[in-house]
Design an enzyme around this catalytic site. Structure first.
Site, PDB file in Angstrom:
ATOM      1  N   GLU B  83       0.831  -1.189   0.000  1.00 54.07           N
ATOM      2  CA  GLU B  83       0.000   0.000   0.000  1.00 54.07           C
ATOM      3  C   GLU B  83       0.874   1.249   0.000  1.00 54.07           C
ATOM      4  O   GLU B  83       0.390   2.352   0.251  1.00 54.07           O
ATOM      5  CB  GLU B  83      -0.995   0.017   1.150  1.00 54.07           C
ATOM      6  CG  GLU B  83      -0.418  -0.272   2.504  1.00 54.07           C
ATOM      7  CD  GLU B  83      -1.527  -0.332   3.532  1.00 54.07           C
ATOM      8  OE1 GLU B  83      -1.873  -1.439   3.978  1.00 54.07           O
ATOM      9  OE2 GLU B  83      -2.059   0.739   3.866  1.00 54.07           O
ATOM     10  N   CYS B 115      -3.370  -4.630   3.792  1.00 55.83           N
ATOM     11  CA  CYS B 115      -2.302  -5.510   4.250  1.00 55.83           C
ATOM     12  C   CYS B 115      -2.337  -6.889   3.646  1.00 55.83           C
ATOM     13  O   CYS B 115      -1.530  -7.752   4.007  1.00 55.83           O
ATOM     14  CB  CYS B 115      -2.338  -5.624   5.770  1.00 55.83           C
ATOM     15  SG  CYS B 115      -2.171  -4.014   6.562  1.00 55.83           S
ATOM     16  N   HIS B 239      -2.345 -12.089  10.412  1.00 57.08           N
ATOM     17  CA  HIS B 239      -1.909 -10.712  10.180  1.00 57.08           C
ATOM     18  C   HIS B 239      -1.808 -10.012  11.531  1.00 57.08           C
ATOM     19  O   HIS B 239      -2.642 -10.215  12.401  1.00 57.08           O
ATOM     20  CB  HIS B 239      -2.908  -9.987   9.273  1.00 57.08           C
ATOM     21  CG  HIS B 239      -2.635  -8.506   9.198  1.00 57.08           C
ATOM     22  ND1 HIS B 239      -1.422  -8.002   8.781  1.00 57.08           N
ATOM     23  CD2 HIS B 239      -3.390  -7.437   9.528  1.00 57.08           C
ATOM     24  CE1 HIS B 239      -1.468  -6.676   8.832  1.00 57.08           C
ATOM     25  NE2 HIS B 239      -2.646  -6.305   9.283  1.00 57.08           N
ATOM     26  N   LYS B 244      -2.143  -7.802  19.977  1.00 52.47           N
ATOM     27  CA  LYS B 244      -3.338  -8.347  20.627  1.00 52.47           C
ATOM     28  C   LYS B 244      -4.263  -9.090  19.673  1.00 52.47           C
ATOM     29  O   LYS B 244      -4.745 -10.173  19.961  1.00 52.47           O
ATOM     30  CB  LYS B 244      -4.132  -7.204  21.298  1.00 52.47           C
ATOM     31  CG  LYS B 244      -3.424  -6.556  22.469  1.00 52.47           C
ATOM     32  CD  LYS B 244      -3.228  -7.579  23.588  1.00 52.47           C
ATOM     33  CE  LYS B 244      -2.468  -7.035  24.775  1.00 52.47           C
ATOM     34  NZ  LYS B 244      -3.226  -6.071  25.568  1.00 52.47           N
ATOM     35  N   ASN B 271       3.902  -3.202  12.499  1.00 56.92           N
ATOM     36  CA  ASN B 271       3.088  -3.784  11.437  1.00 56.92           C
ATOM     37  C   ASN B 271       3.571  -3.325  10.069  1.00 56.92           C
ATOM     38  O   ASN B 271       3.300  -2.198   9.678  1.00 56.92           O
ATOM     39  CB  ASN B 271       1.619  -3.362  11.651  1.00 56.92           C
ATOM     40  CG  ASN B 271       0.724  -3.764  10.496  1.00 56.92           C
ATOM     41  OD1 ASN B 271       1.126  -4.543   9.630  1.00 56.92           O
ATOM     42  ND2 ASN B 271      -0.489  -3.243  10.479  1.00 56.92           N
TER      43      ASN B 271
END
Lengths: 388, 349, 101
Positions: B83, B115, B239, B244, B271
């Site tokens: 992206e 993603c 992913h 969490k 990430n």
């Protein structure tokens, strides 16, 4: 070879905001004509040494431009070889005389650098280097910094010795009214100046300057009635040589020497029938302090690895050593309008050999040498002058 | 079940700069410990000024070719999912292809799906391979994304690249891809308009109705289709937008924390968007044993999830030693300050 | 003044793949603190002259470096990076830089 230097003229070097390139050339040329006791109509060809007029000023075609400015329509040419443009212009002019094409030739070196912002100038100067160097974000200080690093690592040079070059040249410049900088600098000042490209500092680097210098040369003894009233020594050029090496530092065999200068100097000494030890006074291309150190070795003034400490001891300083190197103040302190330097070096040596250098006169100078380099050593032009 | 699709080489790249969550928190006057705990992220990887999705894709691609001992000219397809493609129009796939020395005889396309762009590319390659249209293809997930200053994403958006070479050559399989399934919908949980530098998101909306619905739906669909259950797998990778969500998804589906941990690298690198789940997979593949089953599910906002069932072969162990792995990249870290981060990501003009 | 021609970039990029993943050592180096036009963002940056094992010498920037990497003889390898920040509308120049190993 015996090419007479009939007249010389040099403008002040510096940040000359009010003086255009045309005005610079007019000034240098009229001083040279007056010095030679000649008229413009005596001149048969014009060679112009300049590097940046196109890339900075968007102006090419300088031969025609300055011929018009001077009010003559003689054959005129621009010669470019980066910072050796001036020396190469002289070399070409000499060749035209030796070939019998022209008899009396005017050579002008000129550069206008302060009209543009420094970032652009630094970038434009890299036109003298290789594309790969430009893409790497290299600058000229950066290129010579690499040479300095190799030299320092090989010969364990002290940083004080590197700095001594600027100290000497600034001292010489205080004796030269045309020099850009009219003040001395101390070793401490040089060592404390801001880092530009490690290990070179601001005061190791020649400045951005404007200026012009002109010489009139011919293959005859000065014409009858062409000399000034006072008896003056004739000065002539007895060797003019050029050699090239790779554009990029990546192609060089030795990073502690400029092979182009070594080759050109070797040829020149032979051509002039002299040894390095015969040189009384020299103007060398100290675009950066390390360049003068390497030059003194390339010209065989000192053995390899020794120049820095010898210079620091005063062995090339006016009044102390021999050969005296850069009595004008060199590029560092007299200034470095790129295209003008090579011509100004000849003008300075001619003045020295005539005994007309005033406070910066090298006593009894008989043989002089100029060393003009383009890029990081891609091209070198050497001239040897004698008087009689 | 797929018969002819396997991974014959893979490579990772993670930039060395690390911006600690603590640095960001302190700059904005927040309590670092709270944020580290709630996000499960300690620091994130930031690219150098001269890095982008293409340069990182090249490094990962080179590693994959080296591991697989695949001559680059043999690649017949390259998909790049990102992206943060450096150009809006001009494919990253061909710039990377040229640098890798791929030649001219290949299909190239850039993909975008937040993603999960790269896993979509993997599915495409699987199709081409199964149909015997190509023998080798490469998919790269690479991102050097930006986060708006003071936005929650500033704590987690990282950078990195992962490259996988897929092939039909069974005798070279390091990992076999057995099956995949996808689940997609129009869900605007996170988006970026053309010409706008930073993404926007809808806060907690990107949780349940977005990440969790899609991830669990794709996963359940794939498990049911293959009549398998979480306990059949040695590892699971999801992913990782933070530390969490993947854990919650794993537990919800019936996986255990120990199956998730080897791939859970988000705490140390943040990430890296299109490279996130794939770098998690690289991490798992560095420790997996022969015949281990791996369950991989990516997620892309907008929204969709791609699930895969993978099985390692006995060739994996020797092959993975040929290149630098995730562990080396994790250890090659250089902490930077918030001001250095502003400079590197060109927020200071 | 300084936008790079896409054709030049194209010619240059064709050679890049041949120079990736090559190892070498630093022959000389400098740290450029006063950059030329277009490189202001990156300064200060080290530029190195490298002798590659394949026998070729090249000049390029050093990336991912610490101070103690700046020494003659340091082992490096070639990596793929943006040469510099492109103009807002221009083609992005990619090329070879060096990384200590």
């Amino acid at each position: 070879m015996k090419i007479s230097v009939l007249g010389v003229g040099t403008t002040k070097f510096g940040e000359l905001w009010e003086v255009s390139p045309r005005a610079l050339v007019k000034e240098a040329v009229s001083e040279a004509l007056s010095d030679a006791n000649l008229k413009l109509s005596d001149i048969e060809a014009l060679y112009v040494g300049n590097m940046l007029s196109g890339i900075l000023g968007k102006q090419e075609n300088l031969g025609a431009l300055f011929a018009e400015e001077l009010g003559i329509d003689i054959p005129a040419f621009k010669v470019e070889g980066a910072c050796a443009s001036g020396g190469l212009a002289v070399h070409n002019a000499i060749n035209s005389i030796l070939a019998g094409v022209y008899r009396t030739v005017l050579v002008v070196g000129v550069e206008k650098m302060t009209d543009h912002n420094p970032g652009e100038v630094v970038s434009a100067l890299m036109g003298a280097g290789h594309d790969e160097e430009r893409l790497a974000g290299m600058t000229f200080p950066g290129l010579y910094a690499m040479l300095a690093r190799s030299y320092i690592e090989k010969y364990k040079t002290k940083k004080e010795d590197l700095a001594a070059v600027a100290v000497k040249n600034h001292y010489h410049a205080t004796l030269n009214p045309k020099a850009q900088f009219q003040f001395k600098v101390s070793l401490d000042q040089v060592l404390a100046s801001p880092s530009v490209a490690e290990p070179l500092r601001l005061l190791d680097c020649s400045p951005i300057s404007d200026g012009a210098s002109a010489i009139i040369i011919a293959k005859v003894n000065p014409p009858a009635g062409g000399q000034k009233a006072t008896r003056r020594k004739n000065v002539y050029i007895t060797a003019s040589t050029v050699a090239t090496d790779t554009l990029s530092l990546a192609g060089r065999k030795d990073l502690t020497s400029l092979t182009s200068a070594v080759k050109a100097a070797g040829k020149a000494y032979k051509m002039a029938g002299i040894e390095p030890g015969n040189i009384d006074v020299a103007e060398v291309h100290d675009c950066f302090s390390i360049a003068e150190i390497i030059a003194c070795e390339d010209l065989s003034f000192f053995p390899k690895g020794k120049a820095a400490s010898e210079i620091a001891k005063g062995k090339t300083t006016l009044g102390q050593g021999r050969p005296v190197v850069n009595p004008s103040g060199g590029l560092k302190a007299c200034g470095h309008p790129v295209g003008a330097t090579g011509v100004k070096q000849i003008a300075e040596i001619a003045t020295q050999l005539r005994g007309e250098a005033g406070l910066r006169q090298v006593k009894g100078a008989k043989v002089g040498l100029t060393h003009n380099v383009g890029g990081s050593g891609a091209v070198a032009a050497i001239h040897i002058l004698k008087n009689e | 079940m797929l018969q002819n699709v396997g991974i014959v080489g893979f490579g990772a790249y993670i930039p060395a700069n690390r911006l600690p969550v603590k640095e960001v928190a302190e700059f904005w006057g927040k309590e670092p410990k709270n944020i580290e705990k709630s996000l499960g992220v300690i620091e994130k990887a930031i690219p150098d000024e001269d890095e982008d999705a293409v340069t990182m894709g090249v490094e990962a691609g080179l590693a994959a070719l080296k591991m697989g001992k695949v001559p680059p000219e043999k690649l017949e397809a390259i998909y790049v999912g990102s992206e943060s493609h450096p150009y809006a129009v001009n494919p990253s796939a061909t710039i990377i292809g040229e640098a890798l020395g791929v030649g001219r005889n290949y299909l190239a396309a850039d993909l975008e799906f937040a993603c999960k762009a790269a896993t979509a590319g993997m599915e495409n390659l699987a199709g081409l391979l199964e149909a015997d249209l190509i023998n080798y293809g490469m998919v790269i997930g690479s991102d050097a994304s930006q986060a708006k200053p003071h936005d929650a994403l500033e704590y987690t958006v990282g950078a990195g690249a992962a490259a996988f070479i897929l092939s039909r050559k069974k005798e070279k399989f390091l990992v076999q891809i057995l099956d995949f399934a996808s689940y997609s919908s129009d869900t605007p949980d996170f988006w970026r308009r053309d010409g706008i530098p930073y993404p926007s998101h809808q806060g907690r909306f990107s949780g349940k109705p977005a990440y969790f619905v899609h991830v669990t739906s794709a996963a359940k669909k794939l498990l049911e289709k293959n009549k398998m259950k979480p306990a059949d797998f040695s590892y699971c990778v999801f992913h990782m937008p933070n530390g969490k969500f993947p854990l919650e998804a794993a537990l919800t589906l019936g996986f255990e924390k120990k199956q998730l941990e080897p791939g859970l690298i988000v705490g140390q690198i943040g990430n890296p968007y299109s490279a996130s789940s794939l770098l998690g997979l690289c991490s798992v593949l560095e420790v997996a044993k022969p015949n281990d089953l791996i369950f991989l599910t990516s997620y892309g906002s907008g929204a969709g999830a791609d699930s895969f069932i993978l099985k390692t072969t006995k060739l994996l162990n020797t092959a993975r030693k040929r290149v630098s792995g995730i562990k080396e990249y994790l250890n090659n870290r250089r902490e930077i300050s918030y001001s250095k981060y502003l400079r590197l990501t060109n927020k200071i003009l | 003044m300084n936008s790079i021609s896409p054709v030049k970039i194209w010619r240059h990029q064709k050679e890049t793949s041949l120079l990736l993943e090559k190892e070498g050592k630093i022959v000389s180096w400098t740290l450029v603190r006063v950059p030329p036009f277009g490189y202001e963002r990156q300064a200060p940056y080290p530029v190195v002259l490298v002798e590659l094992k394949i026998g070729k010498r090249m000049i390029g920037q050093l990336v991912d470096w610490q101070e103690n990497d700046l020494k003659t003889g340091r082992q490096v390898k070639t990596v793929y990076r943006r040469i510099r920040q492109p103009d807002p509308e221009g083609v992005i120049p990619y090329g070879i830089k060096f990384k200590p190993i």
